[in-house]
Design an enzyme around this catalytic site. Structure first.
Site, PDB file in Angstrom:
ATOM      1  N   ASP A   1       0.834  -1.197   0.000  1.00 58.08           N
ATOM      2  CA  ASP A   1       0.000   0.000   0.000  1.00 58.08           C
ATOM      3  C   ASP A   1       0.874   1.255   0.000  1.00 58.08           C
ATOM      4  O   ASP A   1       1.922   1.274  -0.643  1.00 58.08           O
ATOM      5  CB  ASP A   1      -0.920  -0.055   1.231  1.00 58.08           C
ATOM      6  CG  ASP A   1      -2.242   0.642   1.016  1.00 58.08           C
ATOM      7  OD1 ASP A   1      -2.251   1.881   0.953  1.00 58.08           O
ATOM      8  OD2 ASP A   1      -3.276  -0.042   0.937  1.00 58.08           O
TER       9      ASP A   1
ATOM     10  N   HIS B   1      -3.574   5.979   3.875  1.00 53.99           N
ATOM     11  CA  HIS B   1      -4.319   4.811   3.416  1.00 53.99           C
ATOM     12  C   HIS B   1      -3.754   3.493   3.962  1.00 53.99           C
ATOM     13  O   HIS B   1      -4.490   2.655   4.506  1.00 53.99           O
ATOM     14  CB  HIS B   1      -4.328   4.800   1.888  1.00 53.99           C
ATOM     15  CG  HIS B   1      -5.250   3.810   1.268  1.00 53.99           C
ATOM     16  ND1 HIS B   1      -4.860   2.539   0.921  1.00 53.99           N
ATOM     17  CD2 HIS B   1      -6.555   3.920   0.912  1.00 53.99           C
ATOM     18  CE1 HIS B   1      -5.884   1.903   0.362  1.00 53.99           C
ATOM     19  NE2 HIS B   1      -6.919   2.717   0.352  1.00 53.99           N
TER      20      HIS B   1
END
Length: 382
Positions: free
Chosen positions: A117, A167
């Site tokens: 990510d 995130h």
């Protein structure tokens, strides 16, 4: 190459580039001869993969076109990008019965889960106790802004893999937030989290960056790769990496995408058969209105209004199939800590999922039931 223009996925693309334009491509080769042909055509080598038969190069389109007809080259593709799938602003753990596991001492100790990510906040109080290795394929950078007015996270780049977006840290907290009387608790609070940063401060990463991250996870021998990212189209390089990781025992989980309402719109890498695609549900067990659906969906998990950790030690509520994905990754880590293989883990999660009345293309086998997957029921919480 000085003075050359650069054609990118976001602009005109490989097909529209002029013969003298510089393009960035992934080259999959059949043999060392093919690799050398690709390297000799390159003005710049962006990445030479360790285990995959791929190189990422920048070269003029004319040279790239010659590679496409070489019998020692499997494919030449534009090195496009994928995006983080969080949408808007954590009842979820209770709904999938993570608390039942915790009450029975099932905390995920021994499992290694990679958050593929934007990185992880290395200073976050809910994540530091069981934070393992970090690896960056794009660098941390909290300066400047992003397209559409988005801003990087208010965080300090202590490492190249530090989260500069929020995130990845949000996903990490869902999978394995610590049981420390503050903030949030994840599906497996004793899981070892690894930060594999493949998305930049704006939540964007190239196929090559993501493929390299997946390859790295496989080469480390970790159990689970959680991918809350995706795009509308696939990539041969990404497919090679997914196949390599699966063949090497990694359980790969990915967000189905946020293109809903729709009937057949699961994005990549979730759409690959080697990856467990996760759709999103709301607190009333309805399908989240943003959730992609399609025949590739194998399981659903909570994804609407999920409270979790964010960068700089904070917390926030986000929605997206990005939030559903790490619920499943955490449960997968719990199973693999108990000795399940990647294929057995996938089968067990599907066979124990709860039927919540959604169609198969909306929720696959049903809603994740983490407790049932490990052999408990909702009454086993004492």
């Amino acid at each position: 190459m000085a003075g050359a223009s650069v054609a990118t996925a976001a602009a005109s693309g490989l097909a529209a580039a002029k013969p003298g334009d510089t393009v960035e491509v992934n080259v999959g080769f059949e043999s060392e001869r093919g690799r050398q042909k690709a390297l000799s055509a390159a003005d710049e080598v962006v990445r030479d993969f360790n285990s995959l038969d791929i190189v990422t190069i920048r070269a003029v389109k004319k040279s790239v076109s010659a590679l496409e007809s070489n019998p020692n080259v499997r494919y030449v593709e534009e090195n496009g990008t994928m995006e983080a799938l969080a949408e808007t602003l954590p009842w979820g753990q209770d709904r999938v019965d993570s608390d039942v596991l915790h009450a029975n001492g099932e905390l995920g100790s021994g499992a290694d889960v990679a958050i593929i990510d934007t990185g992880i906040d290395d200073d976050h109080p809910d994540l530091t106790d069981h934070l393992g290795k970090g690896k960056a394929f794009v660098s941390c950078d909290t300066s400047g802004g992003c397209r559409f007015g988005a801003k990087p996270a208010d965080n300090t780049c202590n490492y190249a893999w530090t989260d500069d977006n929020n995130h990845g840290t949000h996903c990490a907290g869902i999978a394995a937030g610590d049981d420390n009387s503050e903030g949030v608790i994840g599906v497996g609070p004793d899981i070892t989290l690894h930060a594999v940063k493949v998305l930049d401060k704006c939540g964007s990463g190239s196929y090559s960056d993501i493929a390299a991250g997946i390859e790295y996870v496989a080469d480390q021998g970790w159990d689970v790769g959680s991918m809350s990212l995706g795009g509308d189209s696939g990539s041969s390089a990404l497919k090679d990496a997914v196949q390599y990781a699966t063949d090497n025992g990694v359980f790969l989980v990915a967000a189905a995408g946020n293109d809903g309402p729709c009937t057949d719109c699961v994005g990549y890498p979730a759409a690959y058969s080697e990856v467990m695609a996760v759709s999103s549900t709301a607190s009333d067990d309805s399908l989240s209105d943003f959730s992609s659906q399609g025949p590739e969906v194998e399981i659903a998990a909570p994804g609407t209004d999920i409270y979790s950790s964010v960068a700089n030690g904070g917390y926030d509520t986000y929605s997206g199939t990005s939030m559903a994905c790490p619920h499943v990754a955490g449960a997968g880590g719990q199973l693999m800590a108990d000795g399940y293989t990647n294929s057995d883990t996938r089968s067990q999660l599907k066979s124990t999922a709860e039927d919540i009345g959604l169609a198969s293309n909306e929720s696959g086998s049903g809603l994740l039931d983490a407790a049932a997957a490990l052999g408990y029921d909702s009454s086993d919480d004492t």
